[in-house]
Each structure stands twice: as C-alpha cells, then as structure tokens.
Design a protein around this motif. Structure first.
Motif, PDB file in Angstrom:
ATOM      1  N   GLY A 137       0.849  -1.243   0.042  1.00  0.00           N
ATOM      2  CA  GLY A 137       0.106  -0.061  -0.213  1.00  0.00           C
ATOM      3  C   GLY A 137       0.961   1.271   0.106  1.00  0.00           C
ATOM      4  N   SER A 138       1.935   1.112   0.677  1.00  0.00           N
ATOM      5  CA  SER A 138       2.519   2.572   0.553  1.00  0.00           C
ATOM      6  C   SER A 138       3.273   2.810  -0.727  1.00  0.00           C
ATOM      7  CB  SER A 138       4.006   2.101   1.527  1.00  0.00           C
ATOM      8  OG  SER A 138       3.555   1.829   2.977  1.00  0.00           O
ATOM      9  N   HIS A 177      -3.535   6.813   6.914  1.00  0.00           N
ATOM     10  CA  HIS A 177      -2.173   5.869   7.126  1.00  0.00           C
ATOM     11  C   HIS A 177      -1.080   6.918   7.234  1.00  0.00           C
ATOM     12  CE1 HIS A 177       0.821   2.911   6.834  1.00  0.00           C
ATOM     13  NE2 HIS A 177      -0.254   2.054   7.310  1.00  0.00           N
ATOM     14  N   ASP A 259      -7.679   5.467  -0.505  1.00  0.00           N
ATOM     15  CA  ASP A 259      -6.624   4.695   0.159  1.00  0.00           C
ATOM     16  C   ASP A 259      -7.512   3.514   0.824  1.00  0.00           C
ATOM     17  OD1 ASP A 259      -4.671   3.008   1.382  1.00  0.00           O
ATOM     18  OD2 ASP A 259      -4.103   4.763   2.538  1.00  0.00           O
ATOM     19  N   ASP A 288      -4.565  -3.632  -1.132  1.00  0.00           N
ATOM     20  CA  ASP A 288      -3.388  -4.446  -0.903  1.00  0.00           C
ATOM     21  C   ASP A 288      -4.126  -5.798  -0.775  1.00  0.00           C
ATOM     22  OD1 ASP A 288      -1.108  -3.282  -0.487  1.00  0.00           O
ATOM     23  OD2 ASP A 288      -1.492  -2.973   1.545  1.00  0.00           O
ATOM     24  N   HIS A 290      -2.361  -8.277  -0.213  1.00  0.00           N
ATOM     25  CA  HIS A 290      -1.735  -8.843   0.921  1.00  0.00           C
ATOM     26  C   HIS A 290      -2.533  -8.467   2.348  1.00  0.00           C
ATOM     27  CE1 HIS A 290       1.832  -5.737   1.251  1.00  0.00           C
ATOM     28  NE2 HIS A 290       0.776  -5.473   1.993  1.00  0.00           N
ATOM     29  N   LYS A 291      -3.404  -7.801   2.206  1.00  0.00           N
ATOM     30  CA  LYS A 291      -4.361  -7.731   3.523  1.00  0.00           C
ATOM     31  C   LYS A 291      -5.549  -8.380   3.461  1.00  0.00           C
ATOM     32  CE  LYS A 291      -2.281  -3.380   5.029  1.00  0.00           C
ATOM     33  NZ  LYS A 291      -2.527  -2.062   4.813  1.00  0.00           N
TER      34      LYS A 291
HETATM   35  C1  LIG Z   1      -1.785  -1.265   5.296  1.00  0.00           C
HETATM   36  C2  LIG Z   1      -1.993   0.226   5.026  1.00  0.00           C
HETATM   37  C3  LIG Z   1      -1.071   1.084   4.179  1.00  0.00           C
HETATM   38  C4  LIG Z   1       0.246   0.614   3.951  1.00  0.00           C
HETATM   39  O1  LIG Z   1       0.308  -0.432   3.201  1.00  0.00           O
HETATM   40  P1  LIG Z   1       1.599  -1.642   3.141  1.00  0.00           P
HETATM   41  O2  LIG Z   1       1.114  -2.495   2.190  1.00  0.00           O
HETATM   42  O3  LIG Z   1       2.000  -2.099   4.579  1.00  0.00           O
HETATM   43  O4  LIG Z   1       2.672  -0.622   2.568  1.00  0.00           O
HETATM   44  C5  LIG Z   1      -1.644   2.206   3.714  1.00  0.00           C
HETATM   45  N1  LIG Z   1      -3.076   2.472   3.884  1.00  0.00           N
HETATM   46  C6  LIG Z   1      -3.702   1.879   4.502  1.00  0.00           C
HETATM   47  C7  LIG Z   1      -5.069   2.402   4.792  1.00  0.00           C
HETATM   48  C8  LIG Z   1      -3.692   0.609   5.142  1.00  0.00           C
HETATM   49  O5  LIG Z   1      -4.410  -0.082   5.757  1.00  0.00           O
END
Ligand SMILES: *Cc1c(COP(=O)(O)O)cnc(C)c1O
Length: 469
Positions: A137-138, A177, A259, A288, A290-291
């Motif tokens: 996500g970053s 974030h 986001d 993401d 991977h979440k």
């Molecule tokens: C997890 C998250 C991020 C960061 O993502 P990474 O995959 O850890 O780099 C950014 N924004 C939100 C809302 C998130 O939940």
C-alpha cells in the motif's frame, strides 16, 4: 538433492500451518536469544543447505508473531492461502523479469489481466484504466501522490515543484495512514504539505471541515492538488464519505485517491460492497491483496481511471533495453512504476482469483463481517463498550468499568497476549480514546476463537481489577 530440499521446505511449511492453532500467537523472544540463533551463521564456514534451512525454519517458528493463527485479531496480516504460497514459489522458480514486456510477455500480460479484472469488479470503466502492481500500500499511495502531482502540474516533471508559485498540498483525515507522510517527504513536498482534516464521531473525514480548510488554504496561497479518502482506517476502521469527497474534488479541480488498502476488498463482496460505496468514483485507488485477499506479503495494487498518469511520472527510454514490439499497444512495466527489476507479485493474485473464484473471494470477506457481527453483539452484555463506528470488521472496545483509562487497557491487551491464545492491540480511537482493537483477518477464525478471546479478556480484567490504576 534438490528434490529432497523442496520436500524439506514443503514439509516445514505444511507442519508450521498444521501446528499453528497450538502455537502461542506471540512468542516472547528476547533480543539476545534471537541474535544467538544468528551466531550459528558464518559465511567463512558454510553449512550444508539442509542444516541451514533447518536453522531458518526453527528461527521463524520460534521468533515471530504468528499472524496466520486463527486467534490473531491484529493489523490486517492475513493467513496466506496455500495457492498464494505456491504462487510465490513459482514466481521465484521461473523468475520472470517484470520490468519489460519483451522479457516476460506472459507474466506482464497476466498482471495486466489482474489489474483489468480487479478494476472491472471494483466498478472502474475497464479497459479505460491503468494500474501497476506494487510492493504494498505504501508504494501504491506514493504512486497515487506522484500521478496526481504531475497530472496537476505537467511542467513540474521537467522543472520540479520548486517552480510552482506555492506549496502543493494534500488533504487527509486524522485517521489516515502514515505512509502518506513518507510519500510527501519522498516527493520532496515535506510534512507541511499534509493538511490534516478532523473526523466526525464515526472517524470519517468531516467534509464541511475539509471544504473550509481548502478555501482558507487557497486564500493563503497554498496549492491543493489531492484529497485522500481513507477506506478502512487502520485504528478505527473508519470509511471516509467517498461520494461527497468525489463531488468536492470535482468542484475544486483536485485529484481524489481512495486509500482502500485493506477496506477496498469489501467491494469484492456483493453482500458488503455498500460499506465502501463510491470507491469507483475516485481518480485512483490503493488496494492491498496482501491484506484481505490472503496472499503472502508483497502484493499491492495501484489502479486509476485516468490513463496516462503513470507514464507521465515514470516514462523514460533507456539505451540498453530492446524496443517494445510493434503492433497492439502493450504495457512496459518499467515505464509505469517506480520499480525497475520486479518480481512477479501479480501471480499470487491471479491464482487466488482463478481458483477461489469471485464466490470464494467474497466468502472469505463475508466470513470476516459475520464474525465481527458476532463479536460486536457479544461484547456489550459482558461489560465492554464499543467505541468505534464502522461497517468494516474491526471492533474497538473499552472496559465499561474503567473507560478512558489508558494504563488499564494496556494491561488488558498485555494480559490477553500473554495467555498466548489470542492477539489484540491497543488503539486510540479518534486519537485519544484508549481501546482494545480486534480485527477479523483470518479465514480460519471461527466462533470458537471468539469465545477464547472473550474468555481471556475476562481473565485479564479479573486479574487486573485489583491493581491500582
Ligand atoms: C496497510 C495500509 C497501508 C500501507 O500498506 P503496506 O502494504 O503496509 O505498505 C496504507 N494505507 C492503509 C489504509 C493501510 O491499511
């Protein structure tokens, strides 16, 4: 020999996941113990591969938070599915170079398929979209910031932002974030480019406050270019009102980035898509896999409904790469990403989508919502106050007998973790209200694991009740 090592690795992974429910979710490894394990490694005295792998497996088993444990109610780290793990092995084994189409036609087209398939399902007007696979996500957020910046000031690509008559500013809620802070710094805009907007009582960005801040900033000579709508804030799960934000962004002529790193997955479930209404109205978004899509770490997605933005930022023509093949327009990933050499991170998403199907994907998402509903209903009768409001499956709650007592809630969290059967964290809801945070992340979590959590909360509260606050 190689076959034996494959077998050893496969057995170690299978055994780890089979043993998972019996492991303590958070082992208490001290730094000295962990470093002592590494003392056994010495490149001047090479080990045989079998022993080296065994030592690594022992270290990983013993010294990590087991986020794939069904009692992990933590920070969006899901249990990786078997197909996702296998996909990562295939990606390493065939090792396609995702920089250029010519080096990896199948892998590049497979990632384009992933981007189009997700975009369509999320309501974007495929094929008029673009996107890129990211490390997470970053990087996707940084990509969105850069796309918005150069979309707004195309000449800054050549001359830099210092030629602009003011500071480019972006608007995000206090629950957003922290990767946005990093992104602003990496873009050379600095912390002051972040304009933090207060939230309402449901930890959603206050649109009236945003609109006032925009107007005041313009009067001060600041240059608004981006609004970030958070879809599933990390602490509280808050979902910013995207339809109102996109209307305001259009009126103001600024880019809207959603986001939706974690929360965006809800849009893949027909039952729960309404929870993230308006996602398809954003100019770009972060998702993401991977979440919440249960793939191993290292899989983020940036998507945009404004094709051309990525090339504006990343396009360059080096002397050493073969020219793209003539004919149908193709994606050249190195021209559309901050990364150059890149692994085939899209494969684990592709194999997940084609084997689970939409129904399987939605099933895992719906399960998390169902579990959250069960826990939300079970807490108040047991003397806990729920203190966040979100449609998403993350619950923040306080001990009704000692609300607002930070130390007390820290002790409760530590007490639960120490018992080893569940993992929860401490969150400050609205920035100040201490709460215990439980997020549904694992498709293997059942009602039984919720009962264990409730039991351990009660034990921690009883044990801590007599202590001075
Ligand atoms: C997890 C998250 C991020 C960061 O993502 P990474 O995959 O850890 O780099 C950014 N924004 C939100 C809302 C998130 O939940």
């Amino acid at each position: 020999m190689r076959r034996r090592l494959w077998q050893q690795v496969a057995d170690a992974v299978e055994q780890y996941h089979a043993d998972m429910p019996g492991l303590s979710v958070a082992p208490q490894s001290g730094v000295d113990e962990v470093r002592a394990r590494l003392d056994r490694f010495d490149p001047s005295a090479p080990l045989d591969p079998e022993s080296a792998i065994r030592l690594v497996v022992e270290g990983l088993r013993s010294d990590q938070l087991h986020a794939a444990h069904p009692g992990y109610f933590g920070l969006f780290v899901p249990a990786p599915s078997a197909i996702g793990i296998l996909a990562d092995a295939l990606a390493a084994g065939f090792n396609p170079q995702l920089a250029s189409w010519g080096h990896a036609p199948f892998a590049v087209e497979a990632e384009q398929w992933v981007l189009r398939t997700l975009a369509t399902r999320l309501g974007y007007p495929s094929p008029r979209i673009e996107g890129t696979l990211t490390s997470g996500g970053s990087e996707a957020n940084l990509t969105g910031l850069m796309a918005a910046l150069y979309h707004t000031w195309p000449s800054a690509r050549e001359s830099g932002v210092s030629i602009l008559p003011g500071t480019p500013t972006l608007y995000l809620s206090e629950e957003a974030h922290d990767s946005w802070r990093k992104a602003a710094r990496m873009a050379g805009l600095g912390d002051r480019a972040l304009r933090i907007v207060p939230c309402d009582r449901q930890t959603r960005m206050d649109v009236v406050a945003l609109s006032r801040l925009l107007a005041a900033d313009r009067r001060q000579g600041l240059l608004p270019f981006l609004i970030v709508g958070t879809v599933g804030a990390t602490a509280s799960g808050g979902v910013d009102p995207l339809p109102a934000l996109s209307a305001l962004a259009r009126r103001e002529g600024v880019w809207l980035h959603a986001d939706a790193a974690w929360g965006g997955a809800a849009a893949l479930s027909p039952r729960h898509a309404a929870a993230v209404e308006g996602l398809d109205g954003a100019d770009s978004m972060t998702l993401d896999p991977h979440k919440w899509l249960n793939v191993p770490m290292g899989a983020g997605v940036y998507l945009s409904r404004r094709p051309g933005g990525l090339r504006r930022v990343f396009h360059t023509v080096p002397r050493y790469l073969p020219a793209s093949p003539a004919g149908a327009p193709i994606a050249e990933p190195y021209q559309e990403s901050p990364q150059w050499s890149r692994r085939f991170s899209g494969l684990k998403i592709l194999l997940t989508l084609v084997t689970a199907g939409w129904e399987g994907v939605a099933g895992a998402i719906d399960r998390a919502f169902d579990l959250a509903a069960t826990l939300r209903a079970a807490l108040p009768p047991r003397g806990w106050i729920i203190c966040n409001h979100t449609p998403l499956p993350v619950i923040c709650f306080q001990d009704a007998s000692r609300p607002g007592d930070l130390r007390h809630h820290e002790r409760l969290v530590a007490g639960v973790i120490q018992r080893g059967r569940s993992w929860v964290s401490l969150a400050l809801v609205g920035g100040s209200e201490p709460a215990i945070r439980a997020c549904m992340t694992n498709y293997r979590t059942t009602e039984q694991h919720l009962s264990v959590l409730l039991e351990d909360l009660e034990i921690a509260r009883t044990a801590g009740g007599g202590m001075p606050g």
